[in-house]
Design an enzyme around this catalytic site. Structure first.
Site: not given
Length: 181
Positions: A15, A37, A45
């Site tokens: 990522y 998000e 995350w």
């Protein structure tokens, strides 16, 4: 390999290396990242990355058109899905954001056109030395948040908007020493 210091797992590496801070203009990707998000609020995350494929499957590949038509029955089914974050407010926000996203597309021709106006069409390349220098919000994310809320979006506070700006490459916050700048 030298990466930004927030990368702590093998899941975060691709990522970080291939997505984070890289400019994105495709509305489908911009919608996916907006939803992810928002889901991250209050979570790590890594948690979101672990559930990303589950979201893709459960949310019809992040089809904004399909999601905008989800009814309470569909939302209730999503809330039973153990592969997702089962938060009622966040789940309702997915549908609300799809509807607002489509309205923005209609007004601006694309969500990308709307989004990139905040940085005059060019990514802002910060040159931070360490991650502690990177802000959680800035004046752009505050302006974006305020406007998006007026347009009917949810889970788009200034901190989420700044993280979104990083995710879709409006800002490049890879530290100077990072090999993936």
């Amino acid at each position: 390999m030298i990466r930004c210091e927030w990368v702590n797992s093998a899941l975060e590496e691709p990522y970080h290396d291939q997505e984070w801070g890289k400019p994105k203009y495709d509305d489908e990707i911009l919608f996916e990242m907006l939803i992810l998000e928002g889901m991250q609020a209050g979570l790590s995350w890594t948690t979101i990355l672990n559930k990303r494929e589950n979201y893709r499957q459960a949310l019809d590949g992040f089809s904004v058109e399909k999601i905008s038509r989800y009814d309470q029955t569909k939302i209730d089914a999503l809330l039973q899905n153990a592969g997702l974050i089962r938060n009622k407010l966040k789940m309702h926000a997915i549908v609300k954001n799809a509807i607002a996203f489509i309205k923005v597309q209609a007004e601006f021709g694309s969500f990308s056109s709307y989004l990139w106006q905040y940085v005059a069409g060019e990514p802002i390349d910060h040159h931070y030395q360490k991650m502690s220098d990177v802000p959680a919000v800035d004046s752009i994310s505050e302006k974006m948040s305020k406007d998006m809320k007026k347009r009917g979006f949810s889970f788009v506070g200034p901190t989420i908007c700044y993280a979104y700006m990083q995710a879709v490459g409006l800002v490049n916050d890879h530290v100077e020493a990072c090999e993936f700048r």
